[in-house]
Write a protein that holds these residues in place. Structure first.
Motif, PDB file in Angstrom:
ATOM      1  N   PHE A 195      -8.921   2.771  -0.176  1.00  0.00           N
ATOM      2  CA  PHE A 195      -8.479   1.736  -1.034  1.00  0.00           C
ATOM      3  C   PHE A 195      -8.753   0.309  -0.661  1.00  0.00           C
ATOM      4  N   GLY A 196      -9.449  -0.362  -1.199  1.00  0.00           N
ATOM      5  CA  GLY A 196      -9.684  -1.738  -0.478  1.00  0.00           C
ATOM      6  C   GLY A 196     -11.049  -1.958  -0.128  1.00  0.00           C
ATOM      7  N   ILE A 200       0.443  -2.013  -7.793  1.00  0.00           N
ATOM      8  CA  ILE A 200       0.265  -3.298  -7.090  1.00  0.00           C
ATOM      9  C   ILE A 200      -0.959  -3.914  -7.426  1.00  0.00           C
ATOM     10  N   ASP A 201      -1.203  -5.359  -7.059  1.00  0.00           N
ATOM     11  CA  ASP A 201      -2.543  -5.820  -7.333  1.00  0.00           C
ATOM     12  C   ASP A 201      -3.339  -5.516  -5.955  1.00  0.00           C
ATOM     13  N   MET A 202      -4.648  -6.091  -5.884  1.00  0.00           N
ATOM     14  CA  MET A 202      -5.541  -5.885  -4.727  1.00  0.00           C
ATOM     15  C   MET A 202      -4.946  -6.197  -3.405  1.00  0.00           C
ATOM     16  N   ILE A 203      -5.031  -5.458  -2.377  1.00  0.00           N
ATOM     17  CA  ILE A 203      -4.664  -5.781  -1.087  1.00  0.00           C
ATOM     18  C   ILE A 203      -5.581  -6.951  -0.754  1.00  0.00           C
ATOM     19  N   ARG A 217      -6.378   6.841  -0.887  1.00  0.00           N
ATOM     20  CA  ARG A 217      -5.122   5.883  -0.501  1.00  0.00           C
ATOM     21  C   ARG A 217      -5.695   5.273   0.839  1.00  0.00           C
ATOM     22  N   ARG A 220       0.877  -1.194   0.150  1.00  0.00           N
ATOM     23  CA  ARG A 220       0.178   0.034  -0.044  1.00  0.00           C
ATOM     24  C   ARG A 220       0.932   1.150  -0.116  1.00  0.00           C
TER      25      ARG A 220
END
Lengths: 433, 433
Positions: free
Chosen positions: B225-226, A230-233, B222, A222
């Motif tokens: 995000f997620g 980056i890919d998904m967290i 940010r 992150r």
């Protein structure tokens, strides 16, 4: 396990409690990760070697020892028992075939005045694959992360895998050899992410970092997002099984536990409208737990995070599935194709009683890196599309510049941007000239 | 402005200093943004109204006043001067046409044993568009963010735009009316991002948030995000112009300044191998600065962040462009199509002397939301693909489950995951049965 029933008056509240899992943002972890990331950025290999010694117990005589040479992967591949090697290679082949369907190509079109517009698609130049190390090192994860990058045409695939106390999983190295990986480094944690993002003397900086990891890895990813892609967290893994009773209860019990055995915070949810069937499945899970190797993990996952939701009908089942937006959705029903129109959010949909998640985890072909924690609402399985980038192409003809320039000039003046307006206007031939 | 020459011995160092702009991560901003985000998440509309009063000076009698009704946008549209309205509508139409080429469709294929595999593509259900407010409110930004979402088939597009001291830009509202926006809220900053991510009593939670914003907005994006998807974190805007001397120096000066006038930290870079041409362009920039409305901003940007790089030849120019990975690349050269094979990293490529960035900013059709700060190495212009999600489809036939199940079982046992192995194995008919 949690028991919910849509006809209970407090269903909404119970469902919210079950579903609303927010990633814990521990500020302390963020502080520690930031220190690791900046130290590796500023001090390179020296910091990387120190952290690798401190966190993984691996002492290196020189930075060169951070790399695992190709000869070691080849040895790992040749050391596999033949049926194991064939299984890994067949899985890789199927994953490759499926992902080849995801390739996309650019396009252009030309307007009447000769103006050409288009979009170009190119592979990323260099990608980093983070692979968790030690006991939980999964060769399937190497295949699933590296093969789409390879199919996309990525020129260099760099893999990092920590080797705590020197422990290397030969399956993981063999998978790297099969999947098209170019280089492997025995580093992990936030320090590996930092090395991939900024580069060190030994580790080349990449354009994008993908792959699962613990909270330190996720926090570091992150943090470097923007510097690299980056890919998904990834959050904890989940499965939602909707059953009309077509499948034997025992099959479904193994499906639910195949999620629960991953992690104590993994989540398995079972939905049906058939009371007797629900009881059979609950009993089958209990029976299966008694013979499962990883029973302590699976038992805790099922007890704390698992759930059985009794619904009135199929419509309710679909509505709940859409709200959960599960990573894995099993439609263990007759004619699952009839259900698709009512399901909008799911990472992967396993249709019919023969399509268990385990097939998809290893060998069916689709990627097992899937959006977790409800993010299937807005994100997609890892795919070839994650390893390409697009550029817009604009080639204006003189006539196009004259025509479009007038519109651009007007809009730029409306926004108070004079230089934009002049830039467009200077390309418009003066009237009569 | 910075002057670099690839033949200087310290070129590498100078180039690094010019290029290595890292987003400043001020921990204080993070702390303040986190407080705003959690407060809006926990207290909803009440918090949103307080922050809107505190930061924007807008007092609301009720939460309903946070929404700008459609009648107000319609009035703004009808209030535009007719040529302005036509310009906005023609731009919208061209942006829509271009983005329609980005639509993609799912696919399936069936294997010999009847196993079906595929990928489904659906639009996101609800998207939030953040639009900066006040004087720097850009209607073109509304079009560029909302139209791809609309083309993708997003069901509900929610726009937020702060109205500091009640200041509303009618162009922005008119653009919302044209672009297919469904609802508009007069909120901004981190509080708007939080409202879109978590939802409040008035503002519906969305699946993804896109659109530019200041450091508070970027930090909030940010942070959420997620929970929701976000687009790229935008950095300062940049243009790189490579010229072989084909274009008049004055044209190129306006092109460079059209970037510089955006922001004091915007970056304009000019590259050529023709010394006399370089001097002409430098002089033309100075002359243009004397008549530019936003001269104070542009002058500072050009002085501090601008650069002229003298290269030996075309090959060096391409190599530098690839290292910079510019948001906007102008190839102000003869036969620009011959250059494409040597350029890999750029958000948008403007080909030939008639293709100035301003055309792309407003009307050519491609998106003006482009990867900044070198992220064109790994990311793409905003597009229809950012507003869809994919689901993998796996429908195994009984024969497929038997065949693939054996491979899955073997690999699962190799990973020590018994339930996975059992889940696959129970679907393999026993030999002889």
């Amino acid at each position: 396990m949690n028991r919910l029933d849509t006809s209970d008056p407090d269903f909404a509240q119970q469902f919210h409690a079950l579903h609303d899992w927010d990633a814990n943002l521990d500020p302390q972890i963020e502080v520690r990760v930031r220190e690791i990331v900046t130290t590796v950025r500023d001090r390179g290999d020296a910091a990387l070697r120190e952290y690798t010694e401190r966190f993984d117990g691996v002492t290196t005589a020189s930075a060169a020892e951070l790399e695992i040479p190709r000869s070691a992967w080849d040895a790992a591949l040749h050391g596999l028992e033949p049926t194991q090697r064939v299984a890994l290679e067949e899985a890789a082949q199927r994953i490759r075939s499926y992902h080849e369907h995801q390739r996309s190509v650019g396009w252009t079109f030309t307007e009447a005045d000769g103006t050409m517009l288009g979009q170009r698609i190119l592979p990323l130049a260099r990608v980093g694959i983070y692979v968790p190390g030690g006991k939980a090192a999964y060769p399937s994860s190497v295949l699933m992360n590296a093969i789409p990058a390879h199919v996309a045409g990525v020129k260099e695939i760099i893999m990092t895998v920590p080797t705590p106390q020197g422990q290397v999983n030969p399956w993981v190295l063999a998978a790297a050899a099969i999947a098209g990986v170019d280089r492997v480094f025995c580093i992990g944690g936030a320090q590996a992410v930092a090395a991939l993002a900024y580069g060190t003397e030994s580790v080349p900086a990449v354009d994008k970092i993908v792959g699962p990891g613990n909270i330190y890895v996720a926090t570091a990813k992150r943090m470097v997002f923007g510097r690299v892609g980056i890919d998904m967290i990834a959050g904890p893994s989940e499965i939602l099984v909707i059953s009309d009773g077509s499948a034997p209860a025992e099959w479904l019990a193994w499906d639910l536990l195949s999620q629960a055995e991953h992690d104590e915070i993994a989540q398995s949810i079972f939905i049906s409208w058939d009371d007797a069937h629900i009881e059979s499945v609950v009993n089958a899970v209990d029976a299966a737990l008694d013979v499962l190797d990883r029973a302590p993990i699976a038992r805790k996952s099922w007890a704390d995070r698992g759930a059985v939701i009794r619904v009135r009908d199929r419509a309710e089942a679909c509505a709940i599935a859409d709200r959960i937006a599960p990573e894995h959705l099993e439609l263990a029903v007759q004619n699952p194709e009839d259900w698709l129109a009512d399901i909008h959010n799911a990472g992967a949909i396993f249709m019919g009683i023969h399509s268990c998640e385990a097939l998809g985890d290893y060998v069916a072909g689709p990627n097992h890196v899937l959006p977790t924690g409800g993010s299937a609402r807005f994100s997609s399985p890892l795919g070839v599309y994650d390893f390409v980038k697009r550029s817009s192409l604009i080639h204006s003809s003189p006539a196009g510049a004259a025509r479009l320039g007038q519109i651009a000039e007007r809009l730029a003046l409306g926004e108070g941007l004079t230089a934009h307006a002049r830039s467009a206007a200077c390309r418009i031939p003066e009237a009569g000239s």
